[in-house]
Design a protein around this motif. Sequence first.
Motif, PDB file in Angstrom:
ATOM      1  N   TRP A  53       0.807  -1.219   0.000  1.00  0.00           N
ATOM      2  CA  TRP A  53       0.000   0.000   0.000  1.00  0.00           C
ATOM      3  C   TRP A  53       0.843   1.272   0.000  1.00  0.00           C
ATOM      4  CZ3 TRP A  53       0.118   3.778   3.724  1.00  0.00           C
ATOM      5  CH2 TRP A  53       0.630   3.456   4.983  1.00  0.00           C
ATOM      6  N   ARG A  54       2.039   1.225   0.534  1.00  0.00           N
ATOM      7  CA  ARG A  54       2.889   2.421   0.554  1.00  0.00           C
ATOM      8  C   ARG A  54       3.312   2.865  -0.855  1.00  0.00           C
ATOM      9  NH1 ARG A  54       4.307   4.058   5.567  1.00  0.00           N
ATOM     10  NH2 ARG A  54       4.145   2.541   7.273  1.00  0.00           N
ATOM     11  N   PHE A  55       3.129   2.006  -1.848  1.00  0.00           N
ATOM     12  CA  PHE A  55       3.446   2.354  -3.233  1.00  0.00           C
ATOM     13  C   PHE A  55       2.207   2.734  -4.035  1.00  0.00           C
ATOM     14  CE2 PHE A  55       6.784  -0.938  -2.187  1.00  0.00           C
ATOM     15  CZ  PHE A  55       7.811  -0.027  -2.012  1.00  0.00           C
ATOM     16  N   ASP A  56       1.039   2.730  -3.403  1.00  0.00           N
ATOM     17  CA  ASP A  56      -0.231   2.992  -4.085  1.00  0.00           C
ATOM     18  C   ASP A  56      -0.598   4.469  -3.925  1.00  0.00           C
ATOM     19  OD1 ASP A  56      -2.852   3.177  -4.987  1.00  0.00           O
ATOM     20  OD2 ASP A  56      -3.479   1.288  -4.072  1.00  0.00           O
ATOM     21  N   LYS A  57      -0.540   5.219  -5.010  1.00  0.00           N
ATOM     22  CA  LYS A  57      -0.800   6.657  -4.964  1.00  0.00           C
ATOM     23  C   LYS A  57      -2.201   6.968  -4.460  1.00  0.00           C
ATOM     24  CE  LYS A  57      -0.327  10.869  -7.734  1.00  0.00           C
ATOM     25  NZ  LYS A  57       0.072  11.419  -9.059  1.00  0.00           N
ATOM     26  N   ASN A  58      -3.167   6.106  -4.756  1.00  0.00           N
ATOM     27  CA  ASN A  58      -4.536   6.347  -4.303  1.00  0.00           C
ATOM     28  C   ASN A  58      -4.665   6.271  -2.790  1.00  0.00           C
ATOM     29  OD1 ASN A  58      -5.601   6.656  -6.921  1.00  0.00           O
ATOM     30  ND2 ASN A  58      -5.728   4.433  -7.180  1.00  0.00           N
ATOM     31  N   ILE A  59      -3.749   5.565  -2.158  1.00  0.00           N
ATOM     32  CA  ILE A  59      -3.764   5.444  -0.695  1.00  0.00           C
ATOM     33  C   ILE A  59      -2.842   6.466  -0.048  1.00  0.00           C
ATOM     34  CG2 ILE A  59      -3.147   3.938   1.244  1.00  0.00           C
ATOM     35  CD1 ILE A  59      -4.109   1.579  -0.374  1.00  0.00           C
ATOM     36  N   THR A  60      -1.650   6.651  -0.619  1.00  0.00           N
ATOM     37  CA  THR A  60      -0.633   7.454   0.058  1.00  0.00           C
ATOM     38  C   THR A  60      -0.549   8.906  -0.407  1.00  0.00           C
ATOM     39  OG1 THR A  60       1.102   6.871  -1.515  1.00  0.00           O
ATOM     40  CG2 THR A  60       0.771   5.389   0.349  1.00  0.00           C
ATOM     41  N   GLY A  61      -0.973   9.175  -1.648  1.00  0.00           N
ATOM     42  CA  GLY A  61      -0.801  10.521  -2.187  1.00  0.00           C
ATOM     43  C   GLY A  61       0.597  10.735  -2.729  1.00  0.00           C
ATOM     44  N   THR A  62       1.597  10.540  -1.888  1.00  0.00           N
ATOM     45  CA  THR A  62       2.998  10.562  -2.303  1.00  0.00           C
ATOM     46  C   THR A  62       3.675   9.316  -1.748  1.00  0.00           C
ATOM     47  OG1 THR A  62       3.773  11.744  -0.344  1.00  0.00           O
ATOM     48  CG2 THR A  62       3.054  13.082  -2.211  1.00  0.00           C
ATOM     49  N   GLY A  63       4.959   9.164  -2.063  1.00  0.00           N
ATOM     50  CA  GLY A  63       5.689   8.006  -1.564  1.00  0.00           C
ATOM     51  C   GLY A  63       6.580   8.361  -0.398  1.00  0.00           C
ATOM     52  N   THR A  64       7.891   8.318  -0.638  1.00  0.00           N
ATOM     53  CA  THR A  64       8.857   8.647   0.401  1.00  0.00           C
ATOM     54  C   THR A  64       8.653  10.059   0.938  1.00  0.00           C
ATOM     55  OG1 THR A  64      10.477   7.167  -0.620  1.00  0.00           O
ATOM     56  CG2 THR A  64      11.324   8.816   0.890  1.00  0.00           C
ATOM     57  N   LEU A  65       8.212  10.965   0.081  1.00  0.00           N
ATOM     58  CA  LEU A  65       8.039  12.355   0.505  1.00  0.00           C
ATOM     59  C   LEU A  65       7.084  12.468   1.686  1.00  0.00           C
ATOM     60  CD1 LEU A  65       8.516  15.382   0.120  1.00  0.00           C
ATOM     61  CD2 LEU A  65       6.613  15.383  -1.507  1.00  0.00           C
ATOM     62  N   GLY A  66       5.889  11.893   1.569  1.00  0.00           N
ATOM     63  CA  GLY A  66       4.916  11.990   2.654  1.00  0.00           C
ATOM     64  C   GLY A  66       5.264  11.107   3.831  1.00  0.00           C
ATOM     65  N   ASP A  67       5.883   9.956   3.549  1.00  0.00           N
ATOM     66  CA  ASP A  67       6.188   8.984   4.593  1.00  0.00           C
ATOM     67  C   ASP A  67       7.351   9.455   5.464  1.00  0.00           C
ATOM     68  OD1 ASP A  67       6.271   6.680   6.103  1.00  0.00           O
ATOM     69  OD2 ASP A  67       7.260   5.478   4.567  1.00  0.00           O
ATOM     70  N   LEU A  68       8.492   9.729   4.842  1.00  0.00           N
ATOM     71  CA  LEU A  68       9.693  10.141   5.564  1.00  0.00           C
ATOM     72  C   LEU A  68       9.917  11.649   5.488  1.00  0.00           C
ATOM     73  CD1 LEU A  68      12.159   7.313   4.399  1.00  0.00           C
ATOM     74  CD2 LEU A  68      10.417   7.248   6.202  1.00  0.00           C
ATOM     75  N   GLY A  69       9.632  12.224   4.315  1.00  0.00           N
ATOM     76  CA  GLY A  69       9.860  13.652   4.140  1.00  0.00           C
ATOM     77  C   GLY A  69       9.034  14.511   5.066  1.00  0.00           C
ATOM     78  N   SER A  70       7.838  14.058   5.417  1.00  0.00           N
ATOM     79  CA  SER A  70       7.005  14.839   6.342  1.00  0.00           C
ATOM     80  C   SER A  70       7.692  14.995   7.691  1.00  0.00           C
ATOM     81  CB  SER A  70       5.634  14.184   6.510  1.00  0.00           C
ATOM     82  OG  SER A  70       5.746  12.875   7.049  1.00  0.00           O
ATOM     83  N   HIS A  71       8.449  13.984   8.101  1.00  0.00           N
ATOM     84  CA  HIS A  71       9.200  14.086   9.353  1.00  0.00           C
ATOM     85  C   HIS A  71      10.334  15.108   9.222  1.00  0.00           C
ATOM     86  CE1 HIS A  71       7.319  11.046  11.809  1.00  0.00           C
ATOM     87  NE2 HIS A  71       7.453  10.127  10.882  1.00  0.00           N
ATOM     88  N   MET A  72      11.000  15.134   8.074  1.00  0.00           N
ATOM     89  CA  MET A  72      12.063  16.120   7.869  1.00  0.00           C
ATOM     90  C   MET A  72      11.498  17.535   7.911  1.00  0.00           C
ATOM     91  SD  MET A  72      14.683  14.585   5.018  1.00  0.00           S
ATOM     92  CE  MET A  72      13.637  15.024   3.646  1.00  0.00           C
ATOM     93  N   ILE A  73      10.353  17.728   7.260  1.00  0.00           N
ATOM     94  CA  ILE A  73       9.707  19.044   7.261  1.00  0.00           C
ATOM     95  C   ILE A  73       9.354  19.452   8.680  1.00  0.00           C
ATOM     96  CG2 ILE A  73       7.608  20.280   6.565  1.00  0.00           C
ATOM     97  CD1 ILE A  73       7.670  18.423   4.023  1.00  0.00           C
ATOM     98  N   ASP A  74       8.791  18.533   9.434  1.00  0.00           N
ATOM     99  CA  ASP A  74       8.409  18.874  10.802  1.00  0.00           C
ATOM    100  C   ASP A  74       9.621  19.188  11.659  1.00  0.00           C
ATOM    101  OD1 ASP A  74       6.243  19.005  12.923  1.00  0.00           O
ATOM    102  OD2 ASP A  74       7.644  17.577  13.815  1.00  0.00           O
ATOM    103  N   LEU A  75      10.717  18.428  11.480  1.00  0.00           N
ATOM    104  CA  LEU A  75      11.914  18.697  12.267  1.00  0.00           C
ATOM    105  C   LEU A  75      12.454  20.087  11.952  1.00  0.00           C
ATOM    106  CD1 LEU A  75      14.057  17.776  14.265  1.00  0.00           C
ATOM    107  CD2 LEU A  75      15.273  16.682  12.352  1.00  0.00           C
ATOM    108  N   ALA A  76      12.441  20.463  10.677  1.00  0.00           N
ATOM    109  CA  ALA A  76      12.924  21.794  10.299  1.00  0.00           C
ATOM    110  C   ALA A  76      12.053  22.877  10.917  1.00  0.00           C
ATOM    111  CB  ALA A  76      12.955  21.928   8.778  1.00  0.00           C
TER     112      ALA A  76
END
Length: 350
Positions: A171-194
Amino acid sequence: MSKFGIGLIGLGGMANAHIRWMADESERFEVVAVSDVSTEALTRVGSQLGLDEGKRYADFKALIEDSDVDAVVSVTPNHVHAAIIEACLKAGKPFLAEKPFTRVFEEAGPLLELYKQQPVAAMIGFTYRYTPAFRYARELVLQGKLGTIRSFSVQYLQGWGAAQYKVPYVWRFDKNITGTGTLGDLGSHMIDLARFLFGEFEELSAQLKTIITERPDSATGQMVPIEVDDFASFQAQMTGDVMGVFQTSRNAIGSGNQHEVSIYGDFGTIHASTENPDKLIWIREEEPGQLSRSTLDVPSSCKVSQYSDFLAMLDGKEPNGLPGFMDGYRNQEVLDAIIRASETKTVVKL
């Protein structure tokens, strides 16, 4: 002190961690209801927690409306985040919801309008705010120990998606479920840390890439095209003219869960990482021309758990640094800007 009845939505692997965290505060938390689309998961976890059949819900809205549920903990895939938050807001139920805030930014706007009309105590699951080394780094920045901050770099690397591991389509590769891939999964944490360390994003440029373009369906063996990113890089200007460089990937062999930041100020540099969460590296000139590299122990004051803050929120307090509703919304806004910057190959202002 009151004890809070918790409704737990989503009974996958991460639910076990939340159950353990709540068990550590068993005098204040009790899971009184669970919800999942899987009958097997409802039976298994419901039995584990000793819940009656009537407290095992296939419909998460019924759980949220349960009068015994004082607050909600949601641990679900991205495509139901918005609907669960909306139901909690309408019911006036405090909640802890998984990141990213929503699947896509278009889902975030209506939630913001609803929240303005009926604010509810809310926490978004940016768990790395509770990495002791990151909290200590923030403390040193706020105390001015590094002087004026000029730039920083953040990366969040995992290796499980690399080609040699032949990971099937999930499911983590399914755009209909996730919207984005690594960006939303891991990148959201980087954005929040910044944002946690430096304030708001002002402008950014970005590049998203799908390295592994297809993966096998585990049931049929047929190859499924991948429409979401598994590598993302972006650079940003933050509040106060602080410049940041970001990188995240699921294809970094040798990286288990490597989330780290380096901060460069006029008085020195600090490095903090999840790989050594109780230590921080500080590089500075103690004497002219003589660099000193020290490994500092993180003080106990920076060792705060996510659930202690969640509990404080439910008690009506406002813990410093708790990732609230607006942190989720702003995070989704930045995610959307990154996507637009990558698609248009332009600098996007926020």
